[in-house]
Design an enzyme around this catalytic site. Structure first.
Site, PDB file in Angstrom:
ATOM      1  N   ARG A   1       0.842  -1.198   0.000  1.00 17.63           N
ATOM      2  CA  ARG A   1       0.000   0.000   0.000  1.00 17.63           C
ATOM      3  C   ARG A   1       0.878   1.250   0.000  1.00 17.63           C
ATOM      4  O   ARG A   1       2.081   1.184   0.226  1.00 17.63           O
ATOM      5  CB  ARG A   1      -0.909   0.000   1.233  1.00 17.63           C
ATOM      6  CG  ARG A   1      -2.004  -1.038   1.191  1.00 17.63           C
ATOM      7  CD  ARG A   1      -2.783  -1.117   2.497  1.00 17.63           C
ATOM      8  NE  ARG A   1      -1.988  -1.689   3.576  1.00 17.63           N
ATOM      9  CZ  ARG A   1      -2.423  -1.860   4.821  1.00 17.63           C
ATOM     10  NH1 ARG A   1      -3.640  -1.456   5.144  1.00 17.63           N
ATOM     11  NH2 ARG A   1      -1.645  -2.396   5.744  1.00 17.63           N
TER      12      ARG A   1
ATOM     13  N   LYS B   1       1.607   2.004   7.301  1.00 17.57           N
ATOM     14  CA  LYS B   1       1.916   1.243   8.506  1.00 17.57           C
ATOM     15  C   LYS B   1       2.854   2.008   9.424  1.00 17.57           C
ATOM     16  O   LYS B   1       3.474   2.998   9.043  1.00 17.57           O
ATOM     17  CB  LYS B   1       2.538  -0.108   8.138  1.00 17.57           C
ATOM     18  CG  LYS B   1       1.550  -1.079   7.507  1.00 17.57           C
ATOM     19  CD  LYS B   1       0.312  -1.306   8.359  1.00 17.57           C
ATOM     20  CE  LYS B   1       0.592  -2.054   9.647  1.00 17.57           C
ATOM     21  NZ  LYS B   1      -0.625  -2.197  10.497  1.00 17.57           N
TER      22      LYS B   1
ATOM     23  N   TYR C   1      -0.986   4.748  10.543  1.00 13.85           N
ATOM     24  CA  TYR C   1      -1.356   3.802  11.598  1.00 13.85           C
ATOM     25  C   TYR C   1      -0.156   3.614  12.518  1.00 13.85           C
ATOM     26  O   TYR C   1       0.983   3.501  12.057  1.00 13.85           O
ATOM     27  CB  TYR C   1      -1.742   2.441  11.007  1.00 13.85           C
ATOM     28  CG  TYR C   1      -3.085   2.410  10.322  1.00 13.85           C
ATOM     29  CD1 TYR C   1      -4.258   2.634  11.028  1.00 13.85           C
ATOM     30  CD2 TYR C   1      -3.182   2.143   8.958  1.00 13.85           C
ATOM     31  CE1 TYR C   1      -5.499   2.602  10.396  1.00 13.85           C
ATOM     32  CE2 TYR C   1      -4.412   2.104   8.314  1.00 13.85           C
ATOM     33  CZ  TYR C   1      -5.564   2.332   9.043  1.00 13.85           C
ATOM     34  OH  TYR C   1      -6.782   2.302   8.415  1.00 13.85           O
TER      35      TYR C   1
ATOM     36  N   HIS D   1      -0.735   1.887  16.205  1.00 10.18           N
ATOM     37  CA  HIS D   1      -1.019   0.718  17.052  1.00 10.18           C
ATOM     38  C   HIS D   1       0.033   0.570  18.147  1.00 10.18           C
ATOM     39  O   HIS D   1       0.667  -0.477  18.316  1.00 10.18           O
ATOM     40  CB  HIS D   1      -1.097  -0.555  16.202  1.00 10.18           C
ATOM     41  CG  HIS D   1      -2.206  -0.546  15.194  1.00 10.18           C
ATOM     42  ND1 HIS D   1      -3.545  -0.577  15.554  1.00 10.18           N
ATOM     43  CD2 HIS D   1      -2.184  -0.482  13.837  1.00 10.18           C
ATOM     44  CE1 HIS D   1      -4.294  -0.559  14.464  1.00 10.18           C
ATOM     45  NE2 HIS D   1      -3.502  -0.492  13.415  1.00 10.18           N
TER      46      HIS D   1
ATOM     47  N   GLU E   1      -5.785   5.157  13.679  1.00  4.55           N
ATOM     48  CA  GLU E   1      -6.725   4.271  14.363  1.00  4.55           C
ATOM     49  C   GLU E   1      -7.435   4.906  15.546  1.00  4.55           C
ATOM     50  O   GLU E   1      -8.382   4.315  16.081  1.00  4.55           O
ATOM     51  CB  GLU E   1      -6.029   2.978  14.815  1.00  4.55           C
ATOM     52  CG  GLU E   1      -5.055   3.119  15.960  1.00  4.55           C
ATOM     53  CD  GLU E   1      -3.638   3.439  15.524  1.00  4.55           C
ATOM     54  OE1 GLU E   1      -2.744   3.385  16.380  1.00  4.55           O
ATOM     55  OE2 GLU E   1      -3.420   3.757  14.330  1.00  4.55           O
TER      56      GLU E   1
ATOM     57  N   SER F   1     -10.741  -2.092   8.654  1.00 10.66           N
ATOM     58  CA  SER F   1     -11.501  -3.092   9.410  1.00 10.66           C
ATOM     59  C   SER F   1     -12.462  -3.835   8.487  1.00 10.66           C
ATOM     60  O   SER F   1     -12.663  -5.049   8.630  1.00 10.66           O
ATOM     61  CB  SER F   1     -12.287  -2.415  10.539  1.00 10.66           C
ATOM     62  OG  SER F   1     -11.415  -1.847  11.488  1.00 10.66           O
TER      63      SER F   1
ATOM     64  N   ASP G   1      -2.900  -6.425  15.546  1.00 14.75           N
ATOM     65  CA  ASP G   1      -2.223  -5.124  15.589  1.00 14.75           C
ATOM     66  C   ASP G   1      -2.237  -4.530  16.995  1.00 14.75           C
ATOM     67  O   ASP G   1      -1.354  -3.744  17.344  1.00 14.75           O
ATOM     68  CB  ASP G   1      -2.887  -4.126  14.629  1.00 14.75           C
ATOM     69  CG  ASP G   1      -2.371  -4.262  13.204  1.00 14.75           C
ATOM     70  OD1 ASP G   1      -1.159  -4.435  13.029  1.00 14.75           O
ATOM     71  OD2 ASP G   1      -3.192  -4.213  12.270  1.00 14.75           O
TER      72      ASP G   1
END
Length: 368
Positions: free
Chosen positions: A15, A75, A94, A96, A118, A134, A270
């Site tokens: 991505r 990510k 993101y 996490h 997130e 999701s 995650d």
């Protein structure tokens, strides 16, 4: 603002933080966009597509970080990327963090302002930047679960939907949120025997109305989960506590009661995973076995369908990226409290309480 897009370097992550269409929107708004060469090549976005959209291509990630003020990724930054972050940077991706103390400490040390997709919220209390991934992960969970139930993959040799005269597979979905609903839609479409477990009676009532007689619902007590795990062919962990580590709903003792060749898919990996036996895996080596039960715990599941995922993610993130670029981080967060909810690291401190609590790190609220 100078916006930078490095090429993703996590295992089998194709991505990209900004598609060419998103770049064009930022350029139209008066911003400069710097893209690392081949950042979009994994999903067939050539460098020329980015230059046509108005971006400038550079040869390395280091050049992106050196020249950009805002870094837009998909990510969480890997250690080599964290080393390139400076106090003037705004990182939008993101993160996490609740399951990754080394990353959290690295971001604190960098001094950068870090906003996590997130934990950005919306007016309804939802998580609009987590929602598209999701949805993808929920739908993928049934695909991969069905695949690993096949005998040659080490599974029990069960067809998810059965055939006339042979019962379908039993699918237990832990969590009735976005991922769980999308998993249920796919499993129902494949004619599986589906039960969703949740701790909210109101949510169970909504799901009962939404799916009608296509699924069963049950309150997620420890006893109910233990019984579900014992009889299920496929268990999908789809629980979410925003920003915090996932609760361990399925214990090792429960897993020992499962039929050999059953499959667990941990969408919550995650955030640390919701099965006691879970540990993060990669697309290169996606599964492992514990007590005869196959575990699929890939931490970037949507990366497997990278083109679909990149478009879905950009549809959600672009309005927020534009607001950050137009106003700067602090002014954008003052103007939009939902964007401020995404702030996880600020001036060397954890700014999201659930993360600080889970990692036992200093917490300091942002008082913009």
């Amino acid at each position: 603002m100078r916006v930078g897009v490095p090429k993703e370097i996590k295992n089998h992550e194709y991505r990209v933080g900004l598609t060419p269409a998103s770049v064009a929107e930022l350029v139209h708004a008066g911003h400069e966009v710097i893209v690392e060469t081949k950042a979009g090549s994994g999903i067939d976005f050539a460098d020329s597509a980015y230059t046509d959209a108005g971006a400038r291509i550079v040869g390395t990630a280091q050049e992106v970080f050196d020249q950009a003020e805002m870094i837009v990724k998909v990510k969480e930054p890997q250690q080599s990327e964290i080393a390139m972050l400076k106090p003037h940077h705004l990182l939008f991706t993101y993160l996490h963090l609740a399951a990754d103390k080394p990353q959290a400490e690295g971001l604190m040390k960098s001094g950068a302002t870090c906003i996590a997709y997130e934990t950005v919220t919306d007016r309804k209390g939802g998580l609009p930047l987590l929602k598209p991934m999701s949805e993808v992960a929920g739908r993928m969970s049934v695909q991969v679960g069905a695949h690993y139930l096949e005998k040659e993959q080490g599974g029990r040799g069960v067809l998810l939907g059965g055939v006339p005269g042979v019962a379908p597979a039993k699918v237990a979905i832990l969590g009735g949120g976005i991922s769980g609903v999308n998993a249920a839609q796919m499993a129902v479409g494949m004619r599986a025997d589906v039960t969703i477990y949740d701790i909210s009676n109101d949510r169970l009532a909504e799901l009962d109305m939404f799916f009608s007689s296509q699924i069963k619902t049950e309150f997620a007590s420890k006893a109910a989960i233990a019984e579900a795990v014992k009889h299920a062919n496929l268990v999908i962990g789809a629980v979410l506590v925003p920003g915090a580590a996932a609760p361990k709903l399925v214990t090792r003792e429960m897993i020992k009661t499962m039929q050999r060749g059953s499959v667990l898919v941990d969408i919550a990996i995650d955030q640390g995973g919701c099965f006691e036996t879970s540990h993060a895996t990669t697309h290169e080596d996606p599964v492992f076995e514990v007590d005869g039960v196959i575990h699929y715990c890939v931490a970037n599941m949507p990366g497997a369908v990278a083109r679909t995922s990149a478009f879905a993610l950009n549809n959600a993130t672009l309005p927020f990226a534009l607001q950050l670029a137009n106003l700067g981080a602090e002014a954008a967060m003052k103007a939009n409290p939902h964007l401020a909810a995404g702030l996880n690291v600020y001036k060397g401190k954890i700014a999201f309480k659930a993360v600080a609590d889970d990692l036992d790190l200093p917490y300091e609220a942002w008082n913009g």
